[in-house]
Scaffold this motif. Structure first.
Motif, mmCIF file in Angstrom:
data_model
loop_
_atom_site.group_PDB
_atom_site.id
_atom_site.type_symbol
_atom_site.label_atom_id
_atom_site.label_comp_id
_atom_site.label_asym_id
_atom_site.label_seq_id
_atom_site.Cartn_x
_atom_site.Cartn_y
_atom_site.Cartn_z
ATOM 1 N N GLY A 176 -6.484 0.105 -6.946
ATOM 2 C CA GLY A 176 -5.463 -0.756 -6.357
ATOM 3 C C GLY A 176 -4.298 -1.020 -7.274
ATOM 4 O O GLY A 176 -3.542 -1.985 -7.055
ATOM 5 N N ARG B 111 -6.673 -4.355 -3.628
ATOM 6 C CA ARG B 111 -6.205 -3.234 -2.829
ATOM 7 C C ARG B 111 -5.469 -3.717 -1.586
ATOM 8 O O ARG B 111 -6.019 -4.465 -0.760
ATOM 9 N N ALA C 232 -13.254 1.854 0.109
ATOM 10 C CA ALA C 232 -12.592 1.524 -1.157
ATOM 11 C C ALA C 232 -13.531 1.771 -2.328
ATOM 12 O O ALA C 232 -13.148 2.349 -3.354
ATOM 13 N N GLY D 195 0.816 -1.208 0.000
ATOM 14 C CA GLY D 195 0.000 0.000 0.000
ATOM 15 C C GLY D 195 0.847 1.254 0.000
ATOM 16 O O GLY D 195 0.515 2.250 -0.665
ATOM 17 N N VAL E 270 -11.660 -5.184 -6.910
ATOM 18 C CA VAL E 270 -10.916 -4.122 -6.235
ATOM 19 C C VAL E 270 -10.527 -4.559 -4.830
ATOM 20 O O VAL E 270 -9.403 -4.315 -4.371
#
Length: 491
Positions: free
Chosen positions: A478, A303, A396, A180, A299
């Protein structure tokens, strides 16, 4: 000695077999990954209808889709040198070491040691006073010890195994957090770079406007000398020139801030790479196509923040088992094999051999109230982590929806501004020609000039915003790392 060793070995083997049979299960709930049901994104159609000449890039290297070599260089340099990313990598190493240490708790520990002691016994001490009554007593004493000790806690209730699993889950969460950070660094570097290009374009517009207004001022002064204009028109033209010049300092301040931000993102002192970007000003890069086939579940699988939240949730589930294991007794075995002698020459003789075996039972039998509280706390921590995971999933999808809408609408605005600038440019040129011919007043020319300056500046700012919105979209989806197949299948 051999008979003792045989009996001891049989006892140890038997204990290990019994322990292995008892340790076949682990108390506490088994982890089940949460299922998140989400509707399809509702803003994908607006992005799917975009018109662009740049193809959609691979999501793990989205910055290459802008077809800007300098942007690729900046992002790669940030990924190689960013200090926040290096710190995240160090945190992964810490989590990995913690997981290794938790796994080691399941294994026996073996220590070897040796000691030599020399003592001059006090005859006034209890032992010395008693021993001094015997004949041939010597106050000078020596002791030599050599041996090895081993200990092992039998994981009857599975608490140690639950702790190992929790540490492994936290390690995976740290790895996801590091990914991340990688996505954030790449997106922030691209965002700073695009702002630099946008501000450079706006500075070029401002300078072009300054040059245009300077020519207009010279025209008005020439007309005044011919008696076709008065001092008021000269003052108005000079004010317009000053206004154009006044926009330059604020743009330079903003440009300097973004250049410095970019240097820090690349792990360098501000000013290190500024000259490189200043010497090669480029147009604001175009926005590539963005695939719109992803569903929310795709996603969430991709992510890293969602992956980290899910791994942390798994770790808190294991901690419930760790707490419940304290309801059960803990059994540990320990033993020592060594030699103990007061004479160094006889240290390794049969008479000096000294084996020791110990079994211990520990049970918090009268502390169940505290264990109850610890279990409740572990369950509360798990419930909190579950709520945080679900909230992260919703955020998200919020990021994706906002990014898609921002991208589509900034591009619509950019297209409208391009048409406005084209129309205002024609109006401004026609106004200047009419003024030269004496058909209109200077006020009409000044108004057209001001409108054109505002529109051109707004257009370049909006183009940069469109590119930045694309970066936010890639980040929200992501993009920025290659999702391993096993990760995609595990969620």
């Amino acid at each position: 000695m051999n008979r003792f060793l045989t009996r001891t070995s049989k006892a140890v083997v038997s204990s290990m077999i019994v322990a292995a049979a008892l340790a076949g299960c682990a108390v506490g709930p088994d982890y089940v990954a949460p299922k998140t049901e989400l509707a399809p994104f509702h803003n994908t159609e607006a992005v799917a209808n975009r018109q662009t000449t740049l193809a959609a890039p691979r999501l793990d290297s989205w910055w290459t889709g802008f077809n800007d070599p300098m942007l690729e260089k900046v992002v790669q340099r940030a990924l190689d040198q960013n200090l926040s990313l290096q710190a995240a990598i160090a945190r992964v190493a810490q989590a990995r070491a913690a997981a290794q240490a938790a796994g080691a708790q399941l294994l026996p520990t073996v220590d070897a040691g040796a000691s030599a002691t020399a003592m001059h016994q006090s005859t006034n001490s209890p032992l010395g006073a008693l021993a001094s009554a015997f004949p041939n007593y010597s106050r000078d004493q020596k002791e030599y010890v050599v041996g090895a000790t081993a200990s092992w806690e039998i994981d009857l209730a599975g608490g140690l195994r639950r702790a190992k699993a929790a540490a492994r889950d936290e390690e995976q969460a740290a790895e996801a957090a590091q990914l991340g950070t990688r996505i954030t660094v790449a997106a922030d570097a691209a965002d700073a770079y695009l702002q630099v290009r946008g501000l450079q374009a706006r500075l070029a517009v401002a300078q072009d406007q300054v040059d245009t207004d300077a020519r207009l001022l010279e025209l008005v002064k020439a007309r005044k000398r011919l008696g076709a204009a008065d001092e008021r028109e000269v003052a108005q033209s000079e004010a317009l020139l000053r206004q154009a010049r006044s926009t330059v300092p604020s743009l330079k301040v903003a440009l300097e801030a973004q250049l410095n931000r970019l240097d820090v993102l690349m792990g360098a002192q501000p000013g290190t790479y500024a000259a490189e970007l200043a010497e090669n000003p480029a147009i604001i890069p175009g926005v590539p196509a963005i695939g719109t086939g992803d569903q929310p579940v795709d996603v969430l699988r991709r992510r890293p923040d969602i992956i980290a939240a899910e791994r942390h949730l798994a770790a808190t589930n294991e901690q419930i088992g760790v707490a419940i294991a304290d309801y059960y007794p803990k059994i540990s075995l320990s033993g020592a094999l060594g030699f103990d002698s007061i004479r160094g020459g006889q240290l390794f003789s049969a008479k000096s051999f000294q084996p020791v075996g110990t079994g211990a039972l520990q049970w918090r039998l009268f502390d169940f109230g505290k264990v109850d509280a610890e279990v409740k706390q572990a369950r509360g921590t798990h419930a909190e982590a579950l709520a945080q995971y679900r909230e992260a999933a919703l955020k998200a999808t919020e990021d994706v929806e906002n990014a898609l809408m921002a991208l589509s609408q900034t591009e619509v605005r950019s297209q409208e501004l391009e048409q406005e600038v084209a129309a205002l440019t024609r109006a401004r040129d026609l106004s200047e020609r009419a003024y030269r011919a004496g058909s209109i007043t200077l006020t009409d020319v000044l108004d057209a000039d001001r409108l054109l300056l505002v529109a051109r500046d707004d257009l370049d700012a909006t183009k940069a915003d469109s590119a930045r919105a694309a970066v936010r979209t890639f980040r929200a989806l992501g993009g920025g790392w290659d999702v391993p197949q096993q990760v995609a299948q595990s969620n």
